[in-house]
Design an enzyme around this catalytic site. Structure first.
Site, short mmCIF file in Angstrom:
data_model
loop_
_atom_site.label_atom_id
_atom_site.label_comp_id
_atom_site.label_asym_id
_atom_site.label_seq_id
_atom_site.Cartn_x
_atom_site.Cartn_y
_atom_site.Cartn_z
N SER A 80 0.98 -1.08 0.22
CA SER A 80 0.19 -0.32 0.18
C SER A 80 0.78 1.22 0.17
O SER A 80 1.89 0.98 -0.84
CB SER A 80 -0.37 0.04 1.30
OG SER A 80 -1.97 1.09 1.41
N ASP B 113 -8.58 -6.86 -4.91
CA ASP B 113 -8.30 -5.25 -4.20
C ASP B 113 -9.44 -4.60 -4.29
O ASP B 113 -9.16 -4.24 -6.10
CB ASP B 113 -6.99 -5.41 -4.29
CG ASP B 113 -6.06 -3.58 -3.97
OD1 ASP B 113 -7.25 -3.12 -2.77
OD2 ASP B 113 -5.37 -3.67 -3.31
N HIS C 227 -8.15 -5.48 -0.47
CA HIS C 227 -6.57 -4.65 -0.02
C HIS C 227 -6.31 -4.82 1.24
O HIS C 227 -4.59 -5.66 1.38
CB HIS C 227 -6.99 -3.02 -0.30
CG HIS C 227 -5.62 -2.30 -0.10
ND1 HIS C 227 -4.22 -1.94 -0.93
CD2 HIS C 227 -5.31 -1.72 1.94
CE1 HIS C 227 -3.37 -1.33 -0.52
NE2 HIS C 227 -3.57 -1.57 0.45
#
Ligand SMILES: CC(=O)SCCNC(=O)CCNC(=O)[C@H](O)C(C)(C)COP(=O)(O)OP(=O)(O)OC[C@H]1O[C@@H](n2cnc3c(N)ncnc32)[C@H](O)[C@@H]1OP(=O)(O)O
Ligand SMILES: N[C@@H](CCO)C(=O)O
EC number: 2.3.1.31
Length: 335
Positions: free
Chosen positions: A135, A273, A302
């Site tokens: 991320s 995701d 995610h």
């Protein structure tokens, strides 16, 4: 595996958005020892609300015979500046003894990488065997590979994109609205949680007839937890930090910037995701000349990189073996 928190005060390089605080403190933790050749350092970059305490949020990847092995690697992780941990941020005191608050400069991902680089340089580390992150951490890992290709031996970029998409910026925008309209960090986190999970995962976990453990109480719980551990100004700054991410800025665009990056990279996408969907990782792998694209077939969305640690560990181990064997050994297709 715990490691003591260390801090170092730095004179920061000029910031992308202008301005240059007199000093910035970075908080960090280290595991393992540097080898005599000084070529075994692995930098692990935290995500949005994570910190340098890897053993707490990625225990499945840290330890003997795991992907991040302190017996072999010297591992370092640095709290994101601007955040709510040990690195300078809006909740910390400036040199005048007053809290930084709104005066803390909004940083870009490039600023964060250049601060990390200054710290590593002070510690005598000028080469990374590997840089890893998911991320926001993946954005930092990618920026390292593109900006410092001659100092990075390999990168692992998980659940991230070459630049922040309009879709991801939109999620951040409505979170900032929640903060601006009612100073509501809990609501901002609840909005974000919906982008971190796939609907199938929530539908499966929270059946309508279950009146105690509802999806609403799960959201409330995560909202309240963040309120206890995060400064709202930091949170807003970090959403802006994510929105700054674009490896192509001032480098002739994404295709050119990535096309000139020779660093071997594992691009790990999560099939479910919704925030950085598979098309983002496909685009990354298409443009990076030395990329290996792999998928985590996990249902959560995610946040699967924080949940499916056994499988993420297996994929990283396989990539690292592949690097050690001169890339002769093929990689497992899926975890
Ligand atoms: C890379 C980094 O550094 S990122 C930092 C990682 N940490 C975070 O993001 C902190 C927030 N935590 C999370 O988002 C998640 O817990 C994850 C991603 C770490 C793990 O996800 P999951 O295993 O699906 O856990 P889940 O989302 O159910 O969260 C568990 C918590 O929710 C609570 N919970 C679960 N369902 C419900 C419900 N229906 N009602 C109320 N509370 C609930 C659990 O009791 C548990 O509470 P606790 O953490 O305070 O002990
Ligand atoms: N849930 C993680 C990852 C978000 O990208 C965090 O809060 O940092």
């Amino acid at each position: 595996m715990s490691a003591p928190l260390e801090t170092r005060e730095l004179r920061p390089p000029p910031l992308e958005g202008g301005g240059r605080p007199a000093t910035i403190t970075l908080g960090f933790r280290q595991w393992g020892r540097r080898n005599a050749a000084g070529d075994n350092t692995v930098l692990v970059c935290p995500a949005l609300t994570g910190d340098s305490n890897l053993g707490q949020w990625w225990p499945g990847l840290l330890g003997p015979d795991r992907a991040l092995d302190p017996q072999r690697d010297h591992i370092i992780s640095i709290d994101v500046p601007g955040g709510s941990h040990a690195s300078s941020g809006p909740g910390h005191l400036d040199t005048d003894g007053q809290p930084w608050g709104e005066r803390f400069p909004v940083l870009t991902v490039r600023d964060v990488v250049s601060l990390q680089r200054s710290l590593l340089h002070e510690l005598g580390i000028d080469r990374l065997r590997l840089v890893v992150g998911g991320s926001l951490g993946g954005m930092q890992a990618l920026e390292w590979a593109v900006d410092q290709a001659d100092q990075v031996d390999a990168a692992v970029v998980i659940a991230a994109a070459a630049r922040q998409s309009a879709w991801a910026r939109a999620w951040n925008h409505i979170q900032r609205l929640a903060l601006a309209s009612s100073d509501n960090l809990a609501l901002a986190r609840q909005i974000a949680m919906l982008s971190y999970r796939h609907w199938d995962n929530l539908n499966e976990r929270f059946a309508p007839q279950d009146t105690d453990r509802t999806v609403a109480s799960w959201l409330d719980h995560h909202g309240e937890r963040l309120k206890q551990r995060f400064n709202p100004i930091s949170y807003r700054h970090l959403t802006e930090l994510m929105d700054s991410h674009d490896v192509g800025r001032d480098r002739g665009g994404v295709a050119q910037a990535l096309g000139q990056c020779p660093v071997p990279a594992l691009i790990l996408g999560i099939e479910s995701d919704l925030l950085y969907p598979p098309c983002d990782q496909q685009a990354l792998a298409e443009h990076l000349p030395n990329a290996t694209l792999r998928w985590l077939d996990a249902p959560q969305g995610h946040d699967a990189f924080l949940i499916e640690q056994r499988r993420v560990n297996a994929l990283l181990l396989s990539f690292r073996r592949h690097l050690r064997n001169g890339q002769a050994q093929s990689l497992e297709l899926r975890a």
